[in-house]
Design an enzyme around this catalytic site. Structure first.
Site, PDB file in Angstrom:
ATOM      1  N   ASP A  89       0.852  -1.197   0.000  1.00 46.87           N
ATOM      2  CA  ASP A  89       0.000   0.000   0.000  1.00 46.87           C
ATOM      3  C   ASP A  89       0.887   1.247   0.000  1.00 46.87           C
ATOM      4  OD1 ASP A  89       0.877  -0.548   2.693  1.00 46.87           O
ATOM      5  OD2 ASP A  89      -0.462   1.048   3.339  1.00 46.87           O
ATOM      6  N   HIS A  96       1.800  -8.888  -3.524  1.00 44.58           N
ATOM      7  CA  HIS A  96       0.774  -7.898  -3.179  1.00 44.58           C
ATOM      8  C   HIS A  96       1.494  -6.555  -3.089  1.00 44.58           C
ATOM      9  CE1 HIS A  96      -3.010  -6.477  -1.449  1.00 44.58           C
ATOM     10  NE2 HIS A  96      -2.262  -5.753  -0.632  1.00 44.58           N
ATOM     11  N   ASP A 143       1.434 -17.727  -4.266  1.00 45.31           N
ATOM     12  CA  ASP A 143       2.001 -16.651  -5.083  1.00 45.31           C
ATOM     13  C   ASP A 143       0.846 -15.974  -5.827  1.00 45.31           C
ATOM     14  OD1 ASP A 143       3.515 -14.909  -6.513  1.00 45.31           O
ATOM     15  OD2 ASP A 143       4.364 -16.396  -7.880  1.00 45.31           O
ATOM     16  N   GLU A 177       2.728 -10.243   0.554  1.00 41.97           N
ATOM     17  CA  GLU A 177       2.934  -8.794   0.470  1.00 41.97           C
ATOM     18  C   GLU A 177       4.418  -8.486   0.664  1.00 41.97           C
ATOM     19  OE1 GLU A 177       0.427  -6.413   3.002  1.00 41.97           O
ATOM     20  OE2 GLU A 177       1.048  -4.545   2.050  1.00 41.97           O
TER      21      GLU A 177
END
Ligand SMILES: [Zn+2]
Length: 587
Positions: free
Chosen positions: A193, A515, A560, A569
């Site tokens: 993020d 991620h 994965d 992530e």
């Protein structure tokens, strides 16, 4: 790493379905491989796909019963080495029965693969004196890719890996006690993020600065090809400074530091410059608004920076020292202001009920930098409570920083150290590392993880055990500690049950779907390079992991898949530990 769940509202159902099917297929391929007995690139031969230093132990693991193995030279398929496999040993974490192929005696530099009759051939790997230098370069340069508030471009080496300047505007959230604009441009995107979090910045930046302090002679000449390269400061310090300057801007006039700067909720899977959600400085919602853990972490990291940057930029070093002292004073006044997400905020909380270990780390670093007796006294009065934290490290390295404090005191070796405290901190660190060493030797996969350690960020924990072993090696040189640290690196680079490298674009068979928003939203064929995956997580906090077979052993609970934020992530704290580990094992 985060403890709040991510928002996938913008992922299209078809993409999600495709990703899930793809991961299921991958899993089926992996599970089916032994029965198929495929001839080429067998995942049943697990080895470090980057390779092995010339003088190091060289071991591959075979998970289908076999008797012998050959090492062949890639260029002409000539057999260079032959050996017999050990008896099998069952690894309870994965359920695999593995046999050891030991080719430590092969010391000729080159590129090779293993051929195991009845099993197949392995991925290729190298034997070279500087075998990990490229991996270090990519892993450290990955921080540049995480830069916020500036345009990033990985250049001709990775065409297409770029993003425009992002998150240039900021403001105070109502929970911060202030209002209006607060731009605070800079720092690293924390993970997959685009948030920026002080406590995770603390452990990540502190770990990188330690890598410089302990292994700087190996790192100083390594050019990372970042905008500051060639300015007279080593590039690892140039890159760390990018985040450090943002951390300094998160300090309020009273010395306290706000906990994080993020949007109120996670944005979709878009490139950073396309994230239009306001970037807000978020506080505790009531006076004094800043949090003790964030402020103590700032004190610790700025204290390290005050000594590390001294030879390169005296003014910057001095401003770090002022920030560290002001932050320390704030934590004395407010020793237990914890952080919880205020109403309406759902980004990572990085919550922590006990900020005493952060203060212990800050005291140790401030004493190490200044020699002031008040910091020494604080450490002496408080360290004993935290000695048990050394016995087994926590996957949430951002939350449990007591080891950093205890190691800092032991490594400082200042003449004014309290001799009893120094002995205890040092002996406990060495005893813990010896236990880790024994466990690593017993483990069929030669890793330091305990049975219950396959949790969120388990790959980071493997790297952190490597760090523990390298710190022990610094306190009391022992080749066995270095070898065990290297074993954990081998696990991350392919010697694992999946036979994949958990660093993007590193090794002959790396994972593909982190991620990580810039990897998922961009149009590049491969993810951004050099990023470490979080790794197997038996707690299954995401829907992808919950969809895996219920009876998988803990080390196999990984996918994965971009949607598996709980196992796949990327994150700056475990990325920094990978860099530390690589720096420590490089010649
Ligand atoms: Zn940004």
């Amino acid at each position: 790493m985060r403890d709040s769940l991510d928002d996938f509202s913008t992922d299209t159902p078809s993409r999600r379905t495709f990703e899930s099917l793809a991961s299921l297929l991958l899993l089926l391929v992996i599970l089916a491989a032994p029965a198929c007995g495929q001839k080429n690139d067998s995942p049943s031969i697990k080895l470090d796909q980057v390779g092995y230093p010339i003088d190091a132990q060289k071991i591959a693991l075979i998970s289908i019963p076999a008797r012998t193995f050959q090492v062949k030279r890639s260029v002409d398929n000539v057999v260079i080495f032959e050996g017999t496999l050990s008896a099998g040993a069952t690894d309870s974490n994965s359920g695999d029965s593995v046999q050891v192929a030991d080719f430590s005696d092969l010391r000729t530099p080159g590129t090779y693969y293993l051929e195991v009759p009845g099993v197949g051939r392995s991925w290729t790997f190298s034997i070279a004196p500087d075998v990990f230098s490229r991996t270090y370069y990519l892993a450290m340069r990955a921080f540049y890719g995480q830069r916020c508030g500036t345009a990033v471009n990985l250049g001709p080496e990775f065409p297409g890996y770029a993003h425009a300047a992002c998150h240039l505007e900021g403001r105070f959230h109502s929970s911060s006690g202030k209002q209006g604009r607060r731009d605070n441009v800079g720092g690293w995107h924390d993970a997959g993020d685009y948030g920026r979090y002080m406590v995770n910045s603390g452990i990540a930046t502190g770990t990188l600065l330690w890598a410089w302090e302990m292994f700087g002679s190996k790192l100083k000449a390594i050019r990372l090809n970042i905008p500051e390269s060639g300015n007279g400061t080593p590039d690892i310090l140039n890159e760390a400074r990018w985040n450090l300057e943002w951390m300094l801007k998160m300090q309020d006039d009273d010395g306290g530091a706000w906990h994080k700067q993020t949007s109120e909720h996670f944005c979709g899977f878009v490139m950073p410059e396309e994230d239009r959600l306001p970037s807000e400085v978020i506080g505790t919602g009531k006076p004094p608004y800043k949090s003790t853990c964030a402020t103590a972490d700032l004190a610790a990291v700025a204290a390290i920076a005050a000594r590390v940057y001294q030879p390169f930029d005296k003014d910057f070093a001095a401003s770090n020292l002022r920030a560290a002292l002001a932050a320390w004073t704030w934590t004395e006044r407010y020793p237990d202001v914890t952080f919880k997400n205020p109403p309406g905020v759902s980004t990572g909380e990085y919550g922590d009920a006990d900020c005493g270990d952060e203060q212990l780390w800050a005291a140790a670093e401030l004493w190490r930098t200044t020699g002031e007796s008040r910091f020494n006294r604080y450490f002496v009065d408080h360290y004993a409570k935290y000695l048990p934290a050394l016995r087994t490290l926590d996957a949430e390295s951002w939350r449990v920083v007591a080891p950093m404090g205890l190691w800092a005191y032991a490594l400082a070796a200042r003449p004014d150290a309290d001799s009893h405290s120094l002995t205890e901190a040092r002996d406990a660190s060495l005893a813990a590392a010896r236990e880790t060493l024994k466990r690593t030797r017993r483990n069929p996969y030669h890793i330091s993880l305990n049975e219950g350690d396959f949790r969120w960020g388990s790959n980071g924990l493997a790297a952190n055990f490597g760090m523990e072993l390298l710190v022990a090696n610094a306190l009391s040189p022992d080749r066995a500690c270095l070898d065990a640290a290297l074993d954990n690196l081998h696990y991350l680079l392919g010697r694992n049950t999946f036979s994949i490298s958990w660093v993007t674009q590193v090794g002959t068979h790396p994972f593909r779907h982190p991620h990580h928003r810039p990897s998922g939203a961009g149009h590049n064929p491969q993810p951004w390079p050099g990023l470490l995956s979080g790794g197997p997580n038996a707690d299954r906090q995401d829907p992808v992991l919950r969809g895996l077979p219920a009876d998988l052993p803990p080390a196999k609970v990984y996918s994965d898949d971009q949607g598996s934020y709980a196992s796949n992530e990327v994150c700056i704290n475990w990325q920094a530990m990978l860099v530390f580990l690589l720096a420590g094992v490089m010649p």
